[in-house]
Design a protein around this motif. Structure first.
Motif: not given
Lengths: 198, 198, 198, 198
Positions: D140-155
């Motif tokens: 999840f965090e890598e996905g967010v970091a590389c801009g693919d995933l939205r930055d939302q609450d991990f859970f």
DNA sequence: GATGAATGAGCTTTCATTCAT
DNA sequence: AATGAATGAAAGCTCATTCAT
């Protein structure tokens, strides 16, 4: 019209008849008061207005049966025939009841004889089957008196007669007998009469 | 020294002996597993390491008894005597066991014969009393073969013999018999032999 | 005044409510009938006048919950709003129930879904959660019909929706969620709607 | 050659594998220690030389599974692909395991998640599934970091992903899914990616 | 008399765990 | 390490009997 007493007696007999059937086919311990009540479409609590306990119910039933069987035997004893013929008649009556009212004989064998602890208080010895035993005794003593039967200990004769008949009905109930009970009547009469006669 | 197997078998037999006594004297449904365990000073749970259920325990006991009785009868059948003498011997053995190991005959009459639902699965017909019945059959057939006994339906003879003996032991158990069982041996032998002989 | 029938039904519901709480918080196998009876100040035996077995009790509870949840969802389905708004409402309702009647959702997740062997007979497939699932199906199909939701396999959508919500409640129950469930409503609505919409 | 330590570890793993299968298919409370011992042809007592209690055994199993699943996910995380492709791979791996080692996923869903009381002490929070959750977090965090995933609450994301997959496997296990799990991979990848991506 | 809910002791059976060998 | 007999507490369930209505 029926008095209150009569109505109560009638209801008691209905209960006894239902209980008799259930006890005979399922056994004393596998028949519950609710079972009996349900078959009668009566409430459990009300059952206890007629019989104070399960044990008492069981005891009244055996007395009832004893009276019924005693009556049947009495007819035979009072008939004017030979001892041999009476012997056969007794066997016939026993097997006939075993066929058309099997619950009676079954109750005798599988409830009364099998759960003595239930009948301990109140049916000591043969108190509750008194009427029935008495008629067998009469049959035997008259047979001896008229010179047809050997004079031996009554219980020796009684054990033979009743043990034998009970045993046969039991075997039938277990589906072990290859033939119908009726078909054994000749053999059995023969065997018993040979055993008991002079 | 005893192997583990042997020890387990021994323990099983101890349990069967205790259970046999309790079942015979109190009835199947009035004997609880805790009762048996307590008599053995064994935990309830451990009982189930030897017998998976109360029913199974009851079935193994009747097989055990049947084997024991069968063995005793076998000795008689194999002895070189007249049929009449064998008849008497069988009665003697039956009554002797009824005297010194009354729980065995009681179990037979009051547990096995009386609670057929317990023995339904696994003891159909006469499976669990096979050894015993077989010896009676041999007694009868040999008696017929050598011309001593009348050739009749086996069950008719079996019912007479066993019903009679069972009936007598039952009467004794009920304290109804005025005399000791032994004292009836002559009468009974006489009656049975008269009934069965040619 | 209440009829006997009504009173019995009322008592049944009291039992179900108590059992529901205990099952949900301690699990099916760690909740005993005596536990439930004690909480109700009722005798163990009497419990069985209302529910014939522990399993049956568990099954009636899940049906009860399904009906309750189904009713709540029905209101939403019948309201006149957009699919997106309905999506949010369903999540809200689910989380609200999880907050004020947590035992219901817990029962669903931790008893019904977790002990399938208990529900095997009588609740095959989704029989016992029929009312609830039906409303989710209606939500989905109406959403598709009005062009808001993509037409995909129902179970794919159902698994997403219910797995997601169940998962969140579970995490909350485990004290793993850093925030309150309410605070996730926006995110979740967003995620689900993005996933399901055209 | 194997050291004593190694041999012991090997035996422990054999026990865990057997227990895993039994727990997963029959549930924790319906699997007894004797059941497990029998499947291993090992004595009950000896089992306790390897695991001090049934609970401890269950806890070690979930750690084992978590490590196994974590390893599989790690390979994906370390592979050089797009987030979308990773998403699909995770789903594929999960469903593949659900197909070829169903006991693992079942254990997760039906033992670990369902009997929290068992795992209360020693597996608080996510301690025992740490390795597995960590990899999802990395995904999840890598996905967010590389801009693919939205930055939302991990859970919120975790609940969606795992709730969804768990729900689908559960539905499959209940024979409710009309198609094979594989056939849902496209839909699910699509749904999850739509939900999580920016 | 009639109802059936309520009681509570008791039953059979199970099972995690221990321990002597 | 290995065995499996032994323990004992506890579970689900039954049922004769009572009692408030």
């Amino acid at each position: 019209m029926l008095t209150k007493e009569d109505k109560k007696q009638l209801r008691k007999e209905q209960i006894m008849q239902s209980a008799l059937e259930l006890f005979a086919s399922n056994g004393f311990y596998n028949t519950t008061i609710p079972d009996i009540a349900k078959q009668l479409k009566m409430s459990v609590g009300n059952m206890y207005n007629y019989f104070k306990s399960k044990d008492i119910l069981a005891k009244e039933i055996i007395s009832f049966i004893s009276k019924y069987l005693g009556m049947e035997l009495k007819k035979i004893n009072e008939s004017d025939t030979t001892t041999q013929e009476k012997t056969r008649k007794i066997i016939e009556v026993y097997f006939t009841i075993a066929k058309i009212k099997p619950e009676m004989i079954d109750y005798f064998l599988r409830v009364y004889l099998s759960n003595r602890e239930v009948f301990k208080d109140g049916c000591e010895g043969m108190i509750c089957v008194n009427e029935f035993v008495t008629e067998i005794m009469i049959y035997f003593e008259e047979g001896v008196a008229c010179g047809d039967l050997r004079d031996q200990d009554f219980f020796s004769a009684f054990g033979l007669f009743m043990g034998y008949l009970g045993g046969m009905v039991f075997l039938k109930g277990e589906d072990i007998l290859p033939r119908e009970l009726d078909e054994y009547i000749d053999d059995i009469t023969n065997n018993i009469y040979k055993a008991l006669s002079v």
